[in-house]
Scaffold this motif. Structure first.
Motif, PDB file in Angstrom:
ATOM      1  N   ALA A 188      56.159  32.415  -1.350  1.00  0.00           N
ATOM      2  CA  ALA A 188      55.349  31.212  -1.538  1.00  0.00           C
ATOM      3  C   ALA A 188      54.979  30.590  -0.197  1.00  0.00           C
ATOM      4  N   SER A 189      53.704  30.348  -0.022  1.00  0.00           N
ATOM      5  CA  SER A 189      53.211  29.703   1.188  1.00  0.00           C
ATOM      6  C   SER A 189      51.929  28.952   0.867  1.00  0.00           C
ATOM      7  N   THR A 190      51.664  27.899   1.629  1.00  0.00           N
ATOM      8  CA  THR A 190      50.401  27.185   1.463  1.00  0.00           C
ATOM      9  C   THR A 190      49.252  27.998   2.045  1.00  0.00           C
ATOM     10  N   ASN A 191      49.579  29.058   2.780  1.00  0.00           N
ATOM     11  CA  ASN A 191      48.581  29.954   3.354  1.00  0.00           C
ATOM     12  C   ASN A 191      48.653  31.295   2.632  1.00  0.00           C
ATOM     13  N   GLU A 192      47.587  31.677   1.951  1.00  0.00           N
ATOM     14  CA  GLU A 192      47.593  32.893   1.138  1.00  0.00           C
ATOM     15  C   GLU A 192      47.890  34.141   1.964  1.00  0.00           C
ATOM     16  N   GLN A 193      47.393  34.184   3.191  1.00  0.00           N
ATOM     17  CA  GLN A 193      47.610  35.356   4.033  1.00  0.00           C
ATOM     18  C   GLN A 193      49.087  35.513   4.404  1.00  0.00           C
TER      19      GLN A 193
ATOM     20  N   VAL B  33      60.050  23.258  14.352  1.00  0.00           N
ATOM     21  CA  VAL B  33      59.335  24.385  14.959  1.00  0.00           C
ATOM     22  C   VAL B  33      57.903  24.012  15.306  1.00  0.00           C
ATOM     23  N   CYS B  34      57.117  23.715  14.294  1.00  0.00           N
ATOM     24  CA  CYS B  34      55.692  23.469  14.516  1.00  0.00           C
ATOM     25  C   CYS B  34      55.126  22.771  13.285  1.00  0.00           C
ATOM     26  N   GLN B  35      54.472  21.638  13.499  1.00  0.00           N
ATOM     27  CA  GLN B  35      53.941  20.857  12.393  1.00  0.00           C
ATOM     28  C   GLN B  35      52.818  21.585  11.676  1.00  0.00           C
ATOM     29  N   ASP B  36      52.016  22.343  12.424  1.00  0.00           N
ATOM     30  CA  ASP B  36      50.821  22.962  11.854  1.00  0.00           C
ATOM     31  C   ASP B  36      50.972  24.451  11.560  1.00  0.00           C
ATOM     32  N   CYS B  37      52.168  25.016  11.809  1.00  0.00           N
ATOM     33  CA  CYS B  37      52.373  26.443  11.542  1.00  0.00           C
ATOM     34  C   CYS B  37      52.420  26.706  10.039  1.00  0.00           C
ATOM     35  N   HIS B  38      52.164  27.938   9.679  1.00  0.00           N
ATOM     36  CA  HIS B  38      52.254  28.342   8.272  1.00  0.00           C
ATOM     37  C   HIS B  38      53.588  29.034   8.031  1.00  0.00           C
ATOM     38  N   TYR B  39      54.305  28.575   7.025  1.00  0.00           N
ATOM     39  CA  TYR B  39      55.627  29.109   6.712  1.00  0.00           C
ATOM     40  C   TYR B  39      55.627  29.702   5.304  1.00  0.00           C
ATOM     41  N   THR B  40      56.674  30.465   5.023  1.00  0.00           N
ATOM     42  CA  THR B  40      56.808  31.104   3.716  1.00  0.00           C
ATOM     43  C   THR B  40      58.244  30.977   3.241  1.00  0.00           C
ATOM     44  N   VAL B  41      58.418  30.700   1.958  1.00  0.00           N
ATOM     45  CA  VAL B  41      59.754  30.703   1.356  1.00  0.00           C
ATOM     46  C   VAL B  41      59.830  31.858   0.367  1.00  0.00           C
ATOM     47  N   LEU B  42      60.917  32.618   0.444  1.00  0.00           N
ATOM     48  CA  LEU B  42      61.156  33.763  -0.437  1.00  0.00           C
ATOM     49  C   LEU B  42      62.290  33.408  -1.382  1.00  0.00           C
ATOM     50  N   SER B  43      62.052  33.548  -2.678  1.00  0.00           N
ATOM     51  CA  SER B  43      63.085  33.147  -3.635  1.00  0.00           C
ATOM     52  C   SER B  43      62.908  33.911  -4.933  1.00  0.00           C
ATOM     53  N   GLY B  44      63.895  33.763  -5.816  1.00  0.00           N
ATOM     54  CA  GLY B  44      63.825  34.425  -7.111  1.00  0.00           C
ATOM     55  C   GLY B  44      65.206  34.789  -7.615  1.00  0.00           C
ATOM     56  N   PRO B  45      65.267  35.408  -8.792  1.00  0.00           N
ATOM     57  CA  PRO B  45      66.555  35.755  -9.421  1.00  0.00           C
ATOM     58  C   PRO B  45      67.147  37.020  -8.797  1.00  0.00           C
ATOM     59  N   THR B  46      68.029  36.833  -7.850  1.00  0.00           N
ATOM     60  CA  THR B  46      68.536  37.965  -7.082  1.00  0.00           C
ATOM     61  C   THR B  46      70.014  37.824  -6.771  1.00  0.00           C
TER      62      THR B  46
ATOM     63  N   ARG C 181      59.824  44.267  -6.121  1.00  0.00           N
ATOM     64  CA  ARG C 181      58.494  43.688  -6.296  1.00  0.00           C
ATOM     65  C   ARG C 181      58.492  42.255  -5.776  1.00  0.00           C
ATOM     66  N   MET C 182      57.418  41.899  -5.054  1.00  0.00           N
ATOM     67  CA  MET C 182      57.294  40.551  -4.512  1.00  0.00           C
ATOM     68  C   MET C 182      55.939  39.984  -4.924  1.00  0.00           C
ATOM     69  N   TYR C 183      55.968  38.878  -5.664  1.00  0.00           N
ATOM     70  CA  TYR C 183      54.750  38.211  -6.116  1.00  0.00           C
ATOM     71  C   TYR C 183      54.416  37.050  -5.176  1.00  0.00           C
ATOM     72  N   THR C 184      53.159  36.656  -5.117  1.00  0.00           N
ATOM     73  CA  THR C 184      52.743  35.564  -4.232  1.00  0.00           C
ATOM     74  C   THR C 184      52.362  34.326  -5.029  1.00  0.00           C
ATOM     75  N   GLN C 185      52.502  33.201  -4.387  1.00  0.00           N
ATOM     76  CA  GLN C 185      52.016  31.931  -4.931  1.00  0.00           C
ATOM     77  C   GLN C 185      52.028  30.861  -3.849  1.00  0.00           C
ATOM     78  N   GLY C 186      51.513  29.669  -4.177  1.00  0.00           N
ATOM     79  CA  GLY C 186      51.310  28.650  -3.154  1.00  0.00           C
ATOM     80  C   GLY C 186      52.170  27.410  -3.265  1.00  0.00           C
ATOM     81  N   ASP C 187      53.000  27.319  -4.298  1.00  0.00           N
ATOM     82  CA  ASP C 187      53.782  26.096  -4.538  1.00  0.00           C
ATOM     83  C   ASP C 187      55.142  26.185  -3.844  1.00  0.00           C
ATOM     84  N   MET C 188      55.162  25.914  -2.536  1.00  0.00           N
ATOM     85  CA  MET C 188      56.405  26.025  -1.778  1.00  0.00           C
ATOM     86  C   MET C 188      57.470  25.045  -2.279  1.00  0.00           C
ATOM     87  N   ALA C 189      57.058  23.814  -2.554  1.00  0.00           N
ATOM     88  CA  ALA C 189      58.019  22.800  -2.978  1.00  0.00           C
ATOM     89  C   ALA C 189      58.671  23.179  -4.309  1.00  0.00           C
ATOM     90  N   GLY C 190      57.876  23.653  -5.245  1.00  0.00           N
ATOM     91  CA  GLY C 190      58.424  24.049  -6.535  1.00  0.00           C
ATOM     92  C   GLY C 190      59.414  25.189  -6.408  1.00  0.00           C
TER      93      GLY C 190
END
Length: 337
Positions: free
Chosen positions: A159-164, A130-143, A179-188
């Motif tokens: 989780a995204s490297t971009n807080e916004q 898609v785009c090398q410099d775009c900001h992406y988000t992964v949604l995950s959890g016990p569901t 409930r959805m919590y935020t964090q920055g560790d996409m790889a984890g």
């Protein structure tokens, strides 16, 4: 984004999970379009106003639209959520990228797994397609999809490297009992979501062999250690793996029979072949694909992942469920950490 702002969201993938998330977003007041890759599936969704195959007892909210022509919906969308199996993730992203410019759109995925061919995490695939410099988000959890579709209490991470961006998706989903919590560790977060499926197969096998609750607890705890060891290759933090997308998802998937990976392990313990078990489940068993990727990377990096290794040999038909258990029990004594 204010939580009161109505967003136009396209959900790509009308399996159980994609459908459940689309239903939740529509109930949250957003303008949601759901896309399925099969024309036959699309027609069924349109006519029945429910997903007969995966969630037959949950009717769609009036605001949930079914997409026949994808391009106009993508063009008008504020946000795109990809919820397809890992082995078609790249193909779907390429389709999206070919149809519409996405650099200014919010893009996330709730797919759990690795790309099988390239052995890559999904955010790496997104950057390539898609785009090398775009900001992406992964949604995950016990569901489980069925519980989300019913509106039962659920907690996930955005989780995204971009807080916004992480906050955008958290606000989009944060509604009622969700409930959805935020964090920055996409790889984890991505490793946790993929690796736990391997351990669910292992616990399914253990329970299918009637090895007891002690054995199940041992597999979950040692599986957690393996997950953290593997995630360390990607710079993941221990806190991520101890959170919702790691330990939370691991415990849920390993202990409840709604988990198709656990069901798969139970079937292997009853001497069904890998192919037969997958056909009977009738949905993608992500742990099968994940364990092949993990085994290849572990061999390349010299990582000791004993449970994943036995699951791999079991999935490939090299050993029986009983032999897999015996091999693990026969391992030499060692320090726990």
């Amino acid at each position: 984004m204010s939580r009161k702002d109505v967003q136009k969201v396209v959900v790509l993938g009308a399996g159980a999970w994609g459908t459940a998330l689309a239903i939740h977003l529509a109930r949250s007041g957003h303008d949601v379009a759901l896309w399925a890759h099969s024309d036959e599936h699309v027609q069924s969704l349109l006519q029945e106003r429910r997903n007969l195959r995966y969630l037959p007892h949950v009717h769609f909210p009036e605001s949930l639209r079914i997409v026949e022509d994808l391009a106009p919906s993508l063009e008008a969308a504020d946000a795109i959520l990809v919820v397809v199996p890992s082995h078609v993730f790249r193909r779907v992203l390429k389709k999206v990228s070919d149809l519409v410019g996405v650099s200014k759109k919010h893009i996330a995925w709730a797919t759990k797994g690795f790309e099988p061919e390239g052995r890559k995490l999904l955010h790496e695939v997104a950057r390539e397609e898609v785009c090398q410099d775009c900001h992406y988000t992964v949604l995950s959890g016990p569901t489980f999809a069925a519980e989300v579709a019913k509106g039962l209490p659920t907690a996930m991470v955005s989780a995204s490297t971009n807080e916004q961006e992480a906050a955008y998706w958290a606000n989009l989903f944060h509604h009622d009992a969700f409930r959805m919590y935020t964090q920055g560790d996409m790889a984890g977060v991505e490793v946790g979501g993929a690796y736990k499926n391997i351990m669910a197969i292992a616990t399914g096998v253990s329970d299918g062999l009637h090895l007891g609750a002690n054995a199940r607890a041992a597999i979950i705890s040692r599986g957690m250690a393996e997950m953290m060891r593997f995630a360390g290759l990607y710079g993941a933090t221990p806190e991520t793996l101890m959170g919702l997308a790691g330990l939370g998802d691991l415990v849920l998937t390993c202990t409840d029979n709604l988990s198709r990976n656990r069901q798969f392990g139970l079937k292997l313990a009853s001497k069904q072949s890998s192919e037969s078990a997958q056909q009977e489940i009738g949905q993608v068993v992500e742990g099968v694909k994940a364990v092949r990727v993990v085994k290849a990377i572990a061999d390349e990096k010299g990582l000791d992942l004993p449970i994943a290794e036995q699951v791999y040999h079991l999935v490939e038909g090299n050993i029986s469920a009983k032999e897999a258990a015996e091999r693990l029990l026969a391992r030499e004594l060692k320090a726990e950490s």
